[in-house]
Design a protein around this motif. Structure first.
Motif, PDB file in Angstrom:
ATOM      1  N   LEU A  23       0.831  -1.200   0.000  1.00 47.19           N
ATOM      2  CA  LEU A  23       0.000   0.000   0.000  1.00 47.19           C
ATOM      3  C   LEU A  23       0.871   1.257   0.000  1.00 47.19           C
ATOM      4  O   LEU A  23       0.595   2.221  -0.726  1.00 47.19           O
ATOM      5  CB  LEU A  23      -0.926  -0.009   1.217  1.00 47.19           C
ATOM      6  N   ASN A  24       1.936   1.254   0.786  1.00 49.20           N
ATOM      7  CA  ASN A  24       2.844   2.406   0.795  1.00 49.20           C
ATOM      8  C   ASN A  24       3.488   2.594  -0.564  1.00 49.20           C
ATOM      9  O   ASN A  24       3.652   3.730  -1.030  1.00 49.20           O
ATOM     10  CB  ASN A  24       3.920   2.207   1.871  1.00 49.20           C
ATOM     11  N   ALA A  25       3.861   1.488  -1.209  1.00 53.53           N
ATOM     12  CA  ALA A  25       4.474   1.577  -2.536  1.00 53.53           C
ATOM     13  C   ALA A  25       3.492   2.147  -3.555  1.00 53.53           C
ATOM     14  O   ALA A  25       3.868   2.943  -4.431  1.00 53.53           O
ATOM     15  CB  ALA A  25       4.961   0.198  -2.978  1.00 53.53           C
ATOM     16  N   ILE A  26       2.208   1.777  -3.434  1.00 54.00           N
ATOM     17  CA  ILE A  26       1.189   2.304  -4.357  1.00 54.00           C
ATOM     18  C   ILE A  26       1.018   3.796  -4.162  1.00 54.00           C
ATOM     19  O   ILE A  26       0.901   4.563  -5.128  1.00 54.00           O
ATOM     20  CB  ILE A  26      -0.149   1.559  -4.161  1.00 54.00           C
ATOM     21  N   HIS A  27       1.000   4.249  -2.887  1.00 52.95           N
ATOM     22  CA  HIS A  27       0.871   5.690  -2.616  1.00 52.95           C
ATOM     23  C   HIS A  27       2.015   6.463  -3.279  1.00 52.95           C
ATOM     24  O   HIS A  27       1.798   7.509  -3.899  1.00 52.95           O
ATOM     25  CB  HIS A  27       0.872   5.948  -1.109  1.00 52.95           C
ATOM     26  N   GLU A  28       3.248   5.945  -3.160  1.00 54.78           N
ATOM     27  CA  GLU A  28       4.395   6.619  -3.765  1.00 54.78           C
ATOM     28  C   GLU A  28       4.314   6.596  -5.285  1.00 54.78           C
ATOM     29  O   GLU A  28       4.635   7.589  -5.952  1.00 54.78           O
ATOM     30  CB  GLU A  28       5.694   5.944  -3.292  1.00 54.78           C
ATOM     31  N   SER A  29       3.874   5.464  -5.839  1.00 55.49           N
ATOM     32  CA  SER A  29       3.744   5.350  -7.296  1.00 55.49           C
ATOM     33  C   SER A  29       2.703   6.320  -7.834  1.00 55.49           C
ATOM     34  O   SER A  29       2.878   6.927  -8.896  1.00 55.49           O
ATOM     35  CB  SER A  29       3.379   3.911  -7.693  1.00 55.49           C
ATOM     36  N   LEU A  30       1.586   6.471  -7.096  1.00 57.81           N
ATOM     37  CA  LEU A  30       0.540   7.400  -7.530  1.00 57.81           C
ATOM     38  C   LEU A  30       1.031   8.842  -7.493  1.00 57.81           C
ATOM     39  O   LEU A  30       0.697   9.647  -8.377  1.00 57.81           O
ATOM     40  CB  LEU A  30      -0.707   7.244  -6.657  1.00 57.81           C
ATOM     41  N   LYS A  31       1.821   9.192  -6.479  1.00 52.08           N
ATOM     42  CA  LYS A  31       2.381  10.541  -6.423  1.00 52.08           C
ATOM     43  C   LYS A  31       3.227  10.818  -7.654  1.00 52.08           C
ATOM     44  O   LYS A  31       3.102  11.869  -8.296  1.00 52.08           O
ATOM     45  CB  LYS A  31       3.237  10.704  -5.160  1.00 52.08           C
ATOM     46  N   GLU A  32       4.116   9.884  -7.986  1.00 48.24           N
ATOM     47  CA  GLU A  32       4.993  10.053  -9.151  1.00 48.24           C
ATOM     48  C   GLU A  32       4.185  10.077 -10.444  1.00 48.24           C
ATOM     49  O   GLU A  32       4.456  10.868 -11.348  1.00 48.24           O
ATOM     50  CB  GLU A  32       6.013   8.910  -9.181  1.00 48.24           C
ATOM     51  N   LEU A  33       3.159   9.219 -10.503  1.00 47.34           N
ATOM     52  CA  LEU A  33       2.317   9.169 -11.691  1.00 47.34           C
ATOM     53  C   LEU A  33       1.585  10.481 -11.907  1.00 47.34           C
ATOM     54  O   LEU A  33       1.499  10.990 -13.035  1.00 47.34           O
ATOM     55  CB  LEU A  33       1.314   8.018 -11.557  1.00 47.34           C
ATOM     56  N   HIS A  34       1.052  11.071 -10.838  1.00 48.14           N
ATOM     57  CA  HIS A  34       0.323  12.334 -10.955  1.00 48.14           C
ATOM     58  C   HIS A  34       1.239  13.469 -11.410  1.00 48.14           C
ATOM     59  O   HIS A  34       0.831  14.358 -12.158  1.00 48.14           O
ATOM     60  CB  HIS A  34      -0.351  12.684  -9.627  1.00 48.14           C
ATOM     61  N   LYS A  35       2.515  13.432 -10.960  1.00 47.65           N
ATOM     62  CA  LYS A  35       3.474  14.425 -11.444  1.00 47.65           C
ATOM     63  C   LYS A  35       3.689  14.286 -12.944  1.00 47.65           C
ATOM     64  O   LYS A  35       3.707  15.278 -13.692  1.00 47.65           O
ATOM     65  CB  LYS A  35       4.813  14.251 -10.713  1.00 47.65           C
ATOM     66  N   ASN A  36       3.839  13.055 -13.422  1.00 50.23           N
ATOM     67  CA  ASN A  36       4.041  12.816 -14.850  1.00 50.23           C
ATOM     68  C   ASN A  36       2.814  13.205 -15.665  1.00 50.23           C
ATOM     69  O   ASN A  36       2.934  13.740 -16.767  1.00 50.23           O
ATOM     70  CB  ASN A  36       4.385  11.345 -15.090  1.00 50.23           C
ATOM     71  N   VAL A  37       1.614  12.925 -15.116  1.00 49.34           N
ATOM     72  CA  VAL A  37       0.377  13.307 -15.804  1.00 49.34           C
ATOM     73  C   VAL A  37       0.302  14.824 -15.957  1.00 49.34           C
ATOM     74  O   VAL A  37      -0.056  15.348 -17.019  1.00 49.34           O
ATOM     75  CB  VAL A  37      -0.854  12.773 -15.041  1.00 49.34           C
TER      76      VAL A  37
END
Length: 472
Positions: free
Chosen positions: A352-366
């Motif tokens: 779950l922590n890894a998903i939160h970090e991945s979503l943060k990075e993904l939103h920056k790229n979006v």
């Protein structure tokens, strides 16, 4: 003239309030009417309508206020109720294979119990139903007292646990086996795989070497010290595992027991079954089912650790389970330091922590991609067309943006699945059916309990923000 006086009173001394998003309407009176002024329910209802409430007015309450307005001064009185929305139902996933690993043991002809012949090997044929998805419903919108709709929430959607050699039918609601084979459910990944099996007819030793296989592995002998078996499916060892490395994506069954000698390691994405664990490190994604003893080991299970034998004991080392630990004896009369932790789900919390970090990075790229697309589209609008290299870049950015949307949806679905699993461990507990000895430390979530004197037959649970014992 009386009507005018009544209208003036309502307009000067009454306020109509919308509450809970418009589901309710209330009336607030600042002061009582002067003596001699007669009020009517009809006049109050007309005032309420003029102030925006069109639906659900309660005529009985209006009549009570008109008869005795002084009784309601400075008090919010609910005078209208809308129609509440009915939220949609979440999707449901029905799985048609065994997933919990807690099968009944086989009773042999001589009366002995084989704790490891649980019928856990499941085979399927091509086209066999594995899982079914019941889609979410949209729900029904409500109606506010002001006449505006109150939107209902659509039920959450969940995906079918599609894995290797499985197929989803066109309606998106049925998962079937794509071929004959051995079926494995991996809770940590939420996937069902249909896999082939690799069989070793003797010991895993120098004549065989280490094994790494994409399906399931069955060893009809022992696993000798220093060797390693890694499989994406299940691993079944008929004999013992001695200071060896065992790693399975699915379930692990070791019929002879685990002797780690401070070197052995067993990892299972699903469940583990074995008669004993000694001086070993064990990491299990599902349930850890042990016949007689866990001694001086580090054992972690995502769901439960269940000791099944009549003299089952956990002594020394540390055991961790997401939901529950069950044993007959915990610790020893010699006060051997022993730690038990429940209410933690290490695999899922890490993911779950890894998903939160991945979503943060993904939103920056979006965000970067959207800005680049907007810039190029603005250039095209000003000049009429873009140079070929800029046009190609714009097309590539749009494809990347669509890919990000799909990736985000996958992350969100998996996050929902994990959050539901984490909610289910709130009832974490330790059950001891015989004796807990001094020297034992029990931790449930963030609370700890040190056993000073022996306790007989008790469960340890969280109650009133502390660990307490309750009788079994």
């Amino acid at each position: 003239m009386e009507d005018m006086d009544e209208r003036s009173y309502w307009s000067r001394n009454a306020k109509v309030l919308l509450e809970e998003g418009g589901l309710f309407g209330s009336l607030l009176l600042d002061s009582a009417p002067p003596e001699g002024l007669c009020l009517s329910p009809e006049g109050l209802q007309e005032f309420i309508r003029q102030n925006g409430i069109q639906f659900g007015i309660d005529p009985v309450v209006c009549q009570q206020i008109a008869i005795s307005p002084g009784s309601y001064v400075k008090e919010r009185v609910r005078i209208a109720k809308g129609k509440p929305p009915v939220n949609g139902k979440d999707a449901q996933i029905e799985i048609y294979i065994e997933v919990d690993g807690e099968h009944r043991p086989k009773i042999l002809e001589n009366g002995r119990v084989d704790y490891f012949d649980m019928g856990s090997v499941q085979t399927v044929v091509k086209g066999q139903l594995l899982a079914r998805r019941i889609p979410p419903t949209d729900g029904q919108d409500g109606l506010g007292v002001n006449g505006h709709p109150l939107p209902a929430k659509k039920g959450k959607d969940y995906r079918l646990p599609q894995g290797r050699n499985t197929v989803i039918e066109e309606d998106g609601c049925v998962l079937k086996a794509e071929k004959d084979g051995h079926v494995v459910y991996i809770p940590k990944e939420n996937k069902i795989h249909v896999l082939e099996e690799f069989v070793v007819q003797k010991d895993v030793d120098f004549s065989v070497g280490n094994i790494e296989f994409s399906g399931s592995v069955r060893v009809n002998g022992n696993v000798q010290p220093g060797f390693k078996i890694k499989a994406e499916g299940d691993i079944e060892v008929q004999g013992y595992v001695d200071a060896a490395m065992i790693e399975a994506g699915g379930n692990v069954t070791i019929r002879g027991g685990v002797q780690g000698r401070l070197k052995g390691f067993v990892k299972a994405g699903g469940n583990l079954k074995t008669p004993f664990i000694q001086n070993a490190v064990v990491d299990v994604g599902g349930n850890c089912l042990v016949g007689e003893s866990i001694m001086h080991s580090n054992v972690s299970a995502g769901l439960k650790i269940v000791m099944e034998g009549r003299k089952a004991v956990i002594v020394g080392g540390i055991v961790r389970a997401g939901e529950e630990v069950v044993t007959r004896v915990l610790g020893s009369p010699m006060a051997t330091p022993t730690e038990v932790e429940v209410g933690v789900h290490p695999h899922l919390r890490s993911e779950l922590n890894a998903i939160h970090e991945s979503l943060k990075e993904l939103h920056k790229n979006v965000d970067k991609t959207q800005k680049a697309i907007a810039l190029l589209e603005n250039m095209a609008g000003m000049g009429g067309h873009l140079p070929p290299d800029k046009a190609a870049l714009l097309q590539k950015l749009k494809m990347t943006h669509e890919h990000y949307k799909v990736e985000e949806e996958e992350f969100m679905l998996r996050r929902s699945e994990i959050e539901i699993l984490l909610q289910e461990v709130k009832g974490a507990r330790v059950n001891v059916f015989d004796t807990v000895y001094s020297g034992v430390k029990i931790t449930i979530s963030n609370y700890s309990y040190f056993v000073r004197d022996s306790i007989s037959r008790a469960a340890f649970v969280i109650k009133d923000a502390e660990i307490r014992t309750v009788p079994l």
